[in-house]
Scaffold this motif. Structure first.
Motif, short mmCIF file in Angstrom:
data_model
loop_
_atom_site.label_atom_id
_atom_site.label_comp_id
_atom_site.label_asym_id
_atom_site.label_seq_id
_atom_site.Cartn_x
_atom_site.Cartn_y
_atom_site.Cartn_z
N THR A 159 0.82 -1.20 0.00
CA THR A 159 0.00 0.00 0.00
C THR A 159 0.86 1.26 0.00
O THR A 159 0.53 2.25 -0.61
N ASN A 160 1.94 1.22 0.76
CA ASN A 160 2.77 2.41 0.92
C ASN A 160 4.15 1.98 1.45
O ASN A 160 4.38 0.79 1.70
N LYS A 192 -9.68 -5.63 0.60
CA LYS A 192 -8.42 -5.12 1.11
C LYS A 192 -7.32 -6.04 0.59
O LYS A 192 -7.46 -7.25 0.53
N SER A 221 5.68 2.36 4.32
CA SER A 221 5.82 1.71 5.63
C SER A 221 5.32 0.27 5.56
O SER A 221 5.86 -0.62 6.21
N ASP A 222 4.34 0.07 4.71
CA ASP A 222 3.85 -1.28 4.48
C ASP A 222 4.96 -2.14 3.86
O ASP A 222 5.21 -3.27 4.30
C1 LIG Z 1 0.25 2.21 4.90
O1 LIG Z 1 -0.40 0.97 4.61
C2 LIG Z 1 -0.79 0.26 5.75
C3 LIG Z 1 -1.30 -1.09 5.28
O2 LIG Z 1 -2.24 -0.95 4.26
C4 LIG Z 1 -1.83 1.07 6.52
O3 LIG Z 1 -2.22 0.35 7.66
C5 LIG Z 1 -1.19 2.38 6.93
O4 LIG Z 1 -2.13 3.19 7.57
C6 LIG Z 1 -0.64 3.10 5.71
N1 LIG Z 1 0.12 4.23 6.16
C7 LIG Z 1 0.04 5.43 5.59
C8 LIG Z 1 0.93 6.50 6.12
O5 LIG Z 1 -0.72 5.62 4.67
#
Ligand SMILES: *[C@@H]1O[C@H](CO)[C@@H](O)[C@H](O)[C@H]1NC(C)=O
Ligand SMILES: *[C@@H]1O[C@H](CO)[C@@H](O)[C@H](O)[C@H]1NC(C)=O
Ligand SMILES: *[C@@H]1O[C@H](CO)[C@@H](O)[C@H](O)[C@H]1NC(C)=O
Length: 802
Positions: free
Chosen positions: A264-265, A758, A267-268
């Motif tokens: 997703t991003n 999801k 940090s993921d």
């Molecule tokens: C990044 O992705 C995770 C998993 O989908 C999610 O829980 C998290 O809130 C996201 N963080 C940001 C900064 O968007």
């Protein structure tokens, strides 16, 4: 007014377009990666750059590696292997060097480790980056092959077809970049990245790490490494591969990437890279699935990845034909005969016979048994037009020694032998091209099935020893003291798993402790006595059909590895067949090894993790286990060495002598084939098989002719790219617009998909073990594959055999 609105609207559209684009190609978040969407090298670079190098992680990784690598059986020998391969790598030192170096990001630190292991040229031994990286692949769009040049110059390189024949890939590539990959089939490639194509292949294939033989490496580059770039051990490639194609201008084809998982991003993504030590039961459950798959099909990283990739790309299962319907698949008329030429030669040198057109014979290649349990069977039916007599050649192709069902494998062989017997087939070709090995016991059994005349009855099975290590010492001692472990016949550490050289079983692991000191790889170590797994050795060639050496050819492309290598080596060493290899270096005098990476039994750190888990379930605590990696990276490595099957005492000249430095493990032995065919269309049976059978009647010329290798100096220079800049510019703009539109579509689609479900992160270890034919295999000692449950296959055997 209307104009103003129009402009305003287009500004809105363009700006919203850009914001969409930003999201989609990851400028907002470089690690927003969607499974099943092709990405560019630069995009993934910026994602990887977001995970910083960390000294602590590097130290931990190197520390773990060094402890596991102490089990690598060729560690000492690889420091200075001497001829013929001259491997010179001090693993400890090189790894220590990495721990001292600072890298630009996390990925590059792992890449540095891969680069160290590559220098071993041992397909069994490789570091596997954490799965956040390892589940990604890059592709050049095409596979390639080469054929001999009629004028004796460098081979002509051609396009085989799209890298992934998967419709999805071809479609995606076309819609993203406009190239119809199918339309380039068989076109001649003149240059690759401005270098004459063959020169590029020769140079690049030096770095292919799966074989110590450069010829096998070259073939592997043509077949695999040119087009597929797994990030598990490769670096991020360039953005483009520039091909100058016959009758066409030079084209820069984008190199595209693919991820098996979505993120997703950032940090993921980082979370996935830094998963933490695998230790929970859940992790091991996943592992057990993989272990089971692997115990039959111990794939090294390359093929595991490849298979995973194919499975994830295509929802439809790949074709492994399970029917056994005799059918005629291809018709072929060939014009052949031999014209002998060249070469000096001791017996052991590879000889090249040039093929010249001759209309005396014609033949057909007829498929009798389609590929099943990793084996196929064809007949080459040759008619001598003059005498109108016909000769039959049986072509048994063994794709691997890792069938889902061992009985099925044997059944297929028996069927083939029934056919050979009933039809009086005069000649036999054992085709071992691109065979990555499998179950070592099956290799032995097949050898005795095919060649098991009285002279070659013993030993029926290979006996190996273990180099003593603290960990094994503890495991073998503690298992024997624990009732549950002791009675677990399928546990590697149970005495019941093993038989001695005389087929006698054990009540204790005395065989392990009853060691002896031997010098191998320049160092003295203590080794166990010789044992083998409990195997059913009852398989017999009931037709008692055994071919004489002059009636058998072993066909290889050098990529006959592991169990295949051990099997082939036994044939070669005893001169039970002529050997023919295809491809390799375009050098009349090049010696081509028929085999690659015989190695030894292969394991990975997961095996030890799993064993630790298993032992704790027996109530055994191990004190000497290796530390885990900080995440889910892996190290696959050879840990039991194997010598020639002719060395019945596994390399010991004299059991009481500690001097046996002269004997090298098979891994470091060069076994050249007798003949070489200069054809790099490695899977083209219609071309290869008729060329191969010529060697049955070929008698080497006794007169040594000095060969003059004519060095053709290629004055080929890369043509400059088209100078029609404005056309390029316009098409560039058009392409950009197209891409942008596509991205929007993809983005919208993704949004809709995301809102629906999801994204889940499938994890790694769901290999189903249904490997296709694979290069890059291992010695595997499991003997219980008889019980493999493939109901379909089993029932088909049952039905057929009634
Ligand atoms: C990044 O992705 C995770 C998993 O989908 C999610 O829980 C998290 O809130 C996201 N963080 C940001 C900064 O968007
Ligand atoms: C081989 O070819 C000959 C002549 O074409 C034919 O009679 C014969 O049946 C063929 N044999 C096989 C096994 O196909
Ligand atoms: C092997 O050598 C080591 C070190 O010299 C010695 O301690 C050990 O007893 C020897 N083992 C055997 C079986 O001779």
């Amino acid at each position: 007014m209307q104009i103003v609105i129009g402009t305003f609207l287009s500004i809105v559209i363009i700006s919203s377009l850009f914001s969409l684009v930003n999201c989609s190609i990851g400028l907002d978040d470089p690690c927003q990666i969607t499974e099943k969407v092709l990405f560019k090298p630069a995009e993934i670079s910026s994602c990887f750059d977001s995970l910083d190098y960390d000294q602590d992680r590097a130290t931990k990784t190197i520390d773990t590696l060094q402890q596991i690598v102490s089990q690598y059986i060729f560690k000492d020998l690889s420091k200075d292997s001497g001829p013929p391969f001259n491997i010179q790598i001090d693993l400890d030192e090189e790894l220590a060097q990495i721990a001292k170096t600072k890298y630009d990001n996390d990925f590059l630190m792992h890449q540095a480790i891969n680069n160290v292991f590559k220098k071993l040229y041992d397909a069994h031994t490789m570091y596997h980056k954490p799965w956040c990286y390892s589940a990604m692949f890059f592709f050049k769009p095409f596979q390639i092959y080469a054929v001999q040049s009629p004028d004796g110059n460098d081979p002509i390189v051609k396009i085989k077809g799209p890298t992934l024949t998967d419709d999805w890939f071809i479609q995606q590539y076309k819609s993203a970049y406009g190239y119809d990959l199918n339309s380039y089939q068989d076109k001649v490639i003149k240059t690759i990245d401005s270098i004459p194509a063959w020169k590029h292949i020769t140079e690049q294939s030096q770095d292919v790490w799966v074989s110590k033989d450069i010829n096998a490496r070259l073939n592997e580059y043509l077949f695999f490494d040119f087009h597929e770039i797994p990030l598990a051990y490769e670096n991020i490639p360039d953005e483009f591969v520039e091909l100058e194609i016959e009758n066409d201008k030079t084209i820069k084809f984008p190199i595209v990437g693919y991820s098996m998982f979505s993120y997703t991003n950032s940090s993921d993504f980082h979370k996935n890279c830094l998963k933490g030590v695998l230790s929970s039961t859940r992790d091991f459950k996943k592992n057990i699935i993989r272990e089971n798959a692997n115990s039959k099909n111990l794939l090294p990283p390359k093929r595991i990845l490849h298979e995973k990739l194919l499975t994830s790309l295509s929802t439809t299962k790949q074709q492994d034909d399970q029917e056994e319907i005799p059918e005629i698949q291809s018709k072929h008329s060939s014009k052949l005969a031999t014209e002998t030429k060249t070469k000096t030669g001791t017996e052991t040198e590879t000889e090249i016979v040039n093929i010249r057109e001759n209309t005396m014979n014609s033949g057909e290649l007829i498929t009798i048994l389609k590929k099943n349990y990793g084996i196929s069977f064809k007949i080459y039916n040759e008619t001598n037009l003059k005498s109108n007599s016909e000769t039959l050649y049986g072509i048994i192709r063994i794709y691997n020694f890792a069938p889902d069902n061992v009985q099925g494998f044997k059944y297929q062989i028996e069927q083939i032998y029934d056919y050979l017997y009933q039809h009086n087939v005069e000649y036999l070709v054992i085709d071992l091209r691109n065979n990555g090995g499998g179950i070592i016991d099956l290799g032995y059994q097949l050898f005795y099935y095919i060649f098991g005349t009285e002279e070659y009855q013993d030993p029926k099975i290979g006996n190996y020893d273990f180099r003593h290590s603290d960990l094994h010492y503890e495991m073998f001692s503690k298992c024997a003291l624990n009732e549950e472990c002791l009675n677990e016949k399928d546990n590697f550490f149970s005495p019941k798993y093993w038989l001695d050289e005389n087929e006698k079983g054990f009540d204790s692991n005395i065989w392990y402790f009853q060691g002896n000191n031997y010098t191998r790889g320049g160092n003295i170590h203590e080794y166990s006595s010789l044992v083998h797994d409990h195997v059913d050795l009852s398989w017999e060639n009931t037709n008692e059909l055994y071919y004489k050496p002059e009636k058998v050819i072993v066909l290889s492309d050098g990529r006959c590895g592991s169990t295949c290598a051990v099997f082939a080596a036994k044939i070669l060493e005893n001169k039970l067949a002529k050997t023919v290899t295809i491809g390799g270096k375009n050098d009349q005098n090049a010696q081509a090894s028929a085999i690659s990476f015989p190695g030894g039994e292969v394991e990975d750190n997961m095996f030890f993790l799993y064993q630790n888990y298993l032992f704790s379930s027996y109530g055994i605590t191990l004190n000497t286990i290796y530390p885990n990696f900080y995440s889910d990276q892996q190290l696959t490595f050879a840990w039991r060495e194997i010598y020639s099957m002719n060395n019945v005492d596994n390399g010991r000249k004299d059991k009481n002598s500690i001097k046996n430095e002269e004997i090298l493990p098979l891994e470091f032995t060069f076994l050249p084939s007798d003949y070489r065919i200069l054809n790099w269309d490695l899977e083209n049976d219609d071309a290869i098989i008729p060329q191969t059978i010529l060697y049955f009647n070929y008698v080497p010329t006794p007169t040594p002719t000095p060969t003059t290798t004519h060095q053709t100096n290629q004055k080929e220079t890369a043509e400059p790219i088209s100078k029609h800049y404005y056309i390029l510019f316009i098409s560039g703009v058009l392409t950009t617009i197209l891409i942008l539109l596509l991205i929007i579509i993809v983005f919208v689609f993704k949004l809709r998909k995301q809102s629906k479900s999801k994204t889940t992160h499938k994890l790694i270890f769901d290999v189903d073990g249904e490997n296709e034919d694979g290069f890059g295999f291992s010695l595997e000692t499991s003997s219980d594959s008889f019980q493999d449950k493939n109901d379909d296959e089993q029932s088909s055997i049952d039905n057929e055999s009634q």
